[in-house]
Design an enzyme around this catalytic site. Structure first.
Site, PDB file in Angstrom:
ATOM      1  N   TYR A 153     -31.882 -55.642  10.720  1.00  0.00           N
ATOM      2  CA  TYR A 153     -32.502 -56.946  10.973  1.00  0.00           C
ATOM      3  C   TYR A 153     -31.677 -57.747  11.970  1.00  0.00           C
ATOM      4  O   TYR A 153     -32.217 -58.328  12.923  1.00  0.00           O
ATOM      5  CB  TYR A 153     -32.636 -57.695   9.649  1.00  0.00           C
ATOM      6  CG  TYR A 153     -33.193 -59.092   9.754  1.00  0.00           C
ATOM      7  CD1 TYR A 153     -34.561 -59.303   9.836  1.00  0.00           C
ATOM      8  CD2 TYR A 153     -32.356 -60.205   9.747  1.00  0.00           C
ATOM      9  CE1 TYR A 153     -35.086 -60.585   9.912  1.00  0.00           C
ATOM     10  CE2 TYR A 153     -32.863 -61.494   9.830  1.00  0.00           C
ATOM     11  CZ  TYR A 153     -34.231 -61.672   9.913  1.00  0.00           C
ATOM     12  OH  TYR A 153     -34.749 -62.944   9.996  1.00  0.00           O
ATOM     13  N   LYS A 157     -32.779 -59.147  15.759  1.00  0.00           N
ATOM     14  CA  LYS A 157     -32.835 -60.555  16.151  1.00  0.00           C
ATOM     15  C   LYS A 157     -31.994 -60.838  17.398  1.00  0.00           C
ATOM     16  O   LYS A 157     -32.313 -61.732  18.184  1.00  0.00           O
ATOM     17  CB  LYS A 157     -32.431 -61.447  14.981  1.00  0.00           C
ATOM     18  CG  LYS A 157     -33.419 -61.393  13.813  1.00  0.00           C
ATOM     19  CD  LYS A 157     -34.852 -61.679  14.253  1.00  0.00           C
ATOM     20  CE  LYS A 157     -35.853 -61.610  13.130  1.00  0.00           C
ATOM     21  NZ  LYS A 157     -37.235 -61.884  13.573  1.00  0.00           N
TER      22      LYS A 157
END
Length: 258
Positions: A153, A157
């Site tokens: 994750y 990002k």
């Protein structure tokens, strides 16, 4: 009339953004995957109760043909597209040594490819219209300082930050602003997954990891609510942000400082 499209809008931050944009006077197309359709239809109803038009568009943002159809459906049914909120995202709360290749690929497909496809197709439509526009993506504090508990994750990002900057440069000549929002801990289903993962790994009671994260990392000592994020997006989607582009703006209560 301003027409917005919000992906991942059936719950959490996406839902709050969709409702806020309706309050701002926009008609709003709301998107999510098929399994979230019941919740998505409830968001559509709430928007209509505010006196705005709304449609549900089921699509998986990681699939090119579905994103193309999502934008085309929005334009066909609501007239055009002026604001794209690429909010949809997923998380796998695992470290580098825990995550599988399949899990890694799925996170990147939704969070990075999905954002790219939304940026590209919205940009293409806005250029065709010749009126400029606003594109806003979902980044995270993890895009400024990653956490080992959410390895894939965090990497995704960082990619969204780069995507946002590159798209902002390319679309500036068309008067299209491209920015992203970077939440810290928000009490949503996504943070529930992180909390559960840390709970299993460290033997903590439910929500202890969430509360510890707030107290140890956040200067204001409080979690963000979805409406806090929606307030920033409201600004970025408005004419007031006309001279802001290429930015991934922190809204985290004071975790990271840029």
């Amino acid at each position: 009339m301003t027409i917005a499209l919000v992906t991942g809008a059936s719950r959490g931050i996406g839902k709050a953004i969709a409702l806020q944009l309706a309050d701002d006077g926009m008609d709003v197309a709301v998107n999510d995957i098929q399994t979230q359709l019941e919740d998505l239809e409830a968001v559509k109803t709430a928007i209509e109760q505010k006196g705005r038009r709304s449609i549900c568009v089921v699509a998986d943002v990681s699939k090119e043909d579905e994103v193309i159809n999502m934008v085309e459906s929005t334009v066909k049914q609501l007239g055009e597209l002026n604001v794209m909120i690429a909010n949809a995202g997923i998380i796998v709360a695992k470290t580098m040594f825990e995550i599988s290749v399949e899990e890694w690929d799925r996170v990147q497909a939704v969070n990075v490819r999905g954002a790219f496809l939304c940026y590209r197709e919205a940009g293409r439509q806005m250029i065709k219209q010749g009126k400029g526009g606003k594109i806003v993506g979902a980044c995270s504090t993890a895009g400024h300082r990653p956490s080992g508990n959410t390895f894939a994750y965090g990497v995704s990002k960082w990619a969204v930050r780069g995507l946002t900057q590159s798209a902002a440069l390319e679309l500036a000549k068309h008067d299209i602003n491209v920015n992203a929002y970077c939440p810290g801990p928000v009490d949503t289903a996504m943070w529930g997954e992180i909390d559960a993962s840390i709970q299993r790994r460290e033997g903590l009671a439910p929500r202890v990891a969430f509360e510890q994260s707030i107290q140890s990392r956040v200067a204001l000592k409080r979690a963000s609510e979805p409406e806090d994020i929606a307030g920033l997006v409201s600004f970025l989607a408005s004419p007031k942000s006309r001279n802001i582009t290429g930015q991934s703006i922190l809204v985290d209560g004071g975790i990271s400082f840029s």
